[in-house]
Write an enzyme that holds these catalytic residues in place. Sequence first.
Site, PDB file in Angstrom:
ATOM      1  N   ASP A  75      17.872 -42.963 -28.581  1.00  0.00           N
ATOM      2  CA  ASP A  75      16.879 -43.893 -28.659  1.00  0.00           C
ATOM      3  C   ASP A  75      16.204 -44.576 -27.657  1.00  0.00           C
ATOM      4  O   ASP A  75      17.171 -44.968 -26.948  1.00  0.00           O
ATOM      5  CB  ASP A  75      17.600 -44.889 -29.875  1.00  0.00           C
ATOM      6  N   GLU A 104      32.937 -32.583 -20.912  1.00  0.00           N
ATOM      7  CA  GLU A 104      34.368 -32.590 -21.247  1.00  0.00           C
ATOM      8  C   GLU A 104      34.816 -32.041 -22.405  1.00  0.00           C
ATOM      9  O   GLU A 104      36.205 -31.480 -22.639  1.00  0.00           O
ATOM     10  CB  GLU A 104      34.806 -33.884 -20.964  1.00  0.00           C
TER      11      GLU A 104
HETATM   12  C1  GLC Z   1      12.946 -45.968 -31.674  1.00  0.00           C
HETATM   13  C2  GLC Z   1      13.354 -45.614 -33.071  1.00  0.00           C
HETATM   14  C3  GLC Z   1      12.682 -46.635 -33.878  1.00  0.00           C
HETATM   15  C4  GLC Z   1      13.209 -47.982 -33.677  1.00  0.00           C
HETATM   16  C5  GLC Z   1      13.026 -48.301 -31.965  1.00  0.00           C
HETATM   17  C6  GLC Z   1      13.754 -49.510 -31.350  1.00  0.00           C
HETATM   18  O1  GLC Z   1      11.780 -45.832 -31.204  1.00  0.00           O
HETATM   19  O2  GLC Z   1      12.992 -44.446 -33.453  1.00  0.00           O
HETATM   20  O3  GLC Z   1      12.672 -46.592 -35.412  1.00  0.00           O
HETATM   21  O4  GLC Z   1      12.334 -48.806 -34.091  1.00  0.00           O
HETATM   22  O5  GLC Z   1      13.540 -47.175 -31.412  1.00  0.00           O
HETATM   23  O6  GLC Z   1      15.190 -49.324 -31.590  1.00  0.00           O
END
Ligand code: GLC
Length: 555
Positions: free
Chosen positions: A208, A268
């Site tokens: 993310d 790993e």
């Molecule tokens: C990413 C995720 C989104 C979230 C953001 C903050 O863009 O896909 O849904 O709100 O990160 O974590």
Amino acid sequence: MTDAQWWRSAVIYQIYPRSFADSNGDGIGDLPGITARLSAVRDLGADAVWLSPFMTSPQRDAGYDVADYTDVDPVFGTLDDAKALIARAHELGLRVIIDLVPNHTSDQHKWFQAALAAGPGSPERDWYMFREGKGENGALPPNNWESVFGGSAWTRVTNPDGTPGQWYLHLFDESQPDLNWQSPLVRAAFRDILRFWLDLGVDGFRVDVAHGLVKAEGLPDYTPPKSAGSMGGRPGAEDDEDEPELAPYWGQDGVHEIYREWHQVLAEYDGDRALCGEAWVEPLSRLALWVRPDEMQQTFNFTYLETHWQAETLREVIRDSIDAFAAVGAPSTWVLSNHDVVRHATRLAISFENQQGAGLGPRDLKRLPERHFALRRARAATALMLSLPGSAYLYQGEELGLPEIVDLPDEVRQDPTWFRTGGERYGRDGCRVPIPWEADAPAYGFNKTGASWLPQPELWAEYARDVQESDPASTLSMYRELIDLRAQYGLGANADIELLDGFGEDVIALRNGEVTVIANLGSWDLYLPDGRVLGASAPVGRNLPPDTTAWLITA
Ligand code: GLC
Ligand code: CA
């Protein structure tokens, strides 16, 4: 499941746990619900699932605010439920990618609570991005950065004695403090988190906000250009232009060192585990740096997602994507929908400006395309995407042709974007409505009680999976058929395509291996070349109607 580098050509299906299937009837989808319904993803022909976060979280940003990275939130189940899900997926031949959120934690995470308690200058505070404020008594934020969800990216804390204290950075909601990735302790903690899940058997991670971890030295003020998306990137940036100026919090060079380290951790383990980055970085040649041989395996191609349904630009983006990734030895990925963007069964047919994350709502109702028209176009776009070499990401519900839900009442909205912009941006709830399984069941088969964390529209009955199963012309049948043909003809695994000339400006024609693909983005019928039609996004005879894509073996 021994095929090496499976991710190079995989069809990966995104499950949004809150909205897939709800086993206990509380209105929120959960892990046992997913496990029970997983065979539907196998039947679709996908190779892997990516699960949005299900870890312990106060759910201020639907689970993207993690309070414990190595446990499951009670809303979604238990760690044993996660193990059962992974086991079931593997039994079905599906790999499992989970979502890892390293840019920020929840403010409820024990690391952040410790940082608050320990006070300025402490080693605990060094886990996050605390700074003194500017101006008299530090009353102003340390810089002018704005949160992706609207408002300032800084919040001031109160000292234990009640006096105003330092400020902390949050690129997203104030409940999502950014971690300090210069800290070796943060780095070590995340290597352990990777190992925890790898030991449990996950096949990879979707990372993310992967482009946000490192911030430029000194945290300089920055005002993004109007053309920049809310997550960075600059839709429309092309490889032959000057490199766009980098935001001091997006895509900094320092991120690569982190992912090289993670690459080693994954190496790993057996079984070709993979990292896929959520990196809104442009142009494509810069994005390709993320998938050099010793870094991530994949990164989402948001340039492709953000390209309008327009033949010339799409042709260029397809060409540039394959070339840019090939230059570092990686295949491209392709994606049209996810939980952060307007569903492509609506988006590709809107003709007004709509920034990523802004969503659609009642104010837009009158200017929206008719949904069957829009779906026709979305199906043509999907048929084009599935013909391309590399890996394709699907978002739950797109195989049913679900449109964006634009008439959600204000009171049910949950996206922090809606609150932080005072309703100016609707946010992403419209693509997150629990999906329909059965036309005549409570909550359309999402659960047995009829409860649903976002209300499901009546039109879900028309889109329900059970109705589409038995209809050869349904969107679901089209997805299954094309995914099957894609595998049969090895389209995902080929290294390159040939773009074919001579079909007119509004046409994308290409050859991938034995298969010729023709997409009609214009407004009148075309003659199809002689040959045998393998599959198409809508019925075709001798002609290819507008907003239709056909796959054929030419004579
Ligand atoms: C990413 C995720 C989104 C979230 C953001 C903050 O863009 O896909 O849904 O709100 O990160 O974590
Ligand atoms: Ca539930």
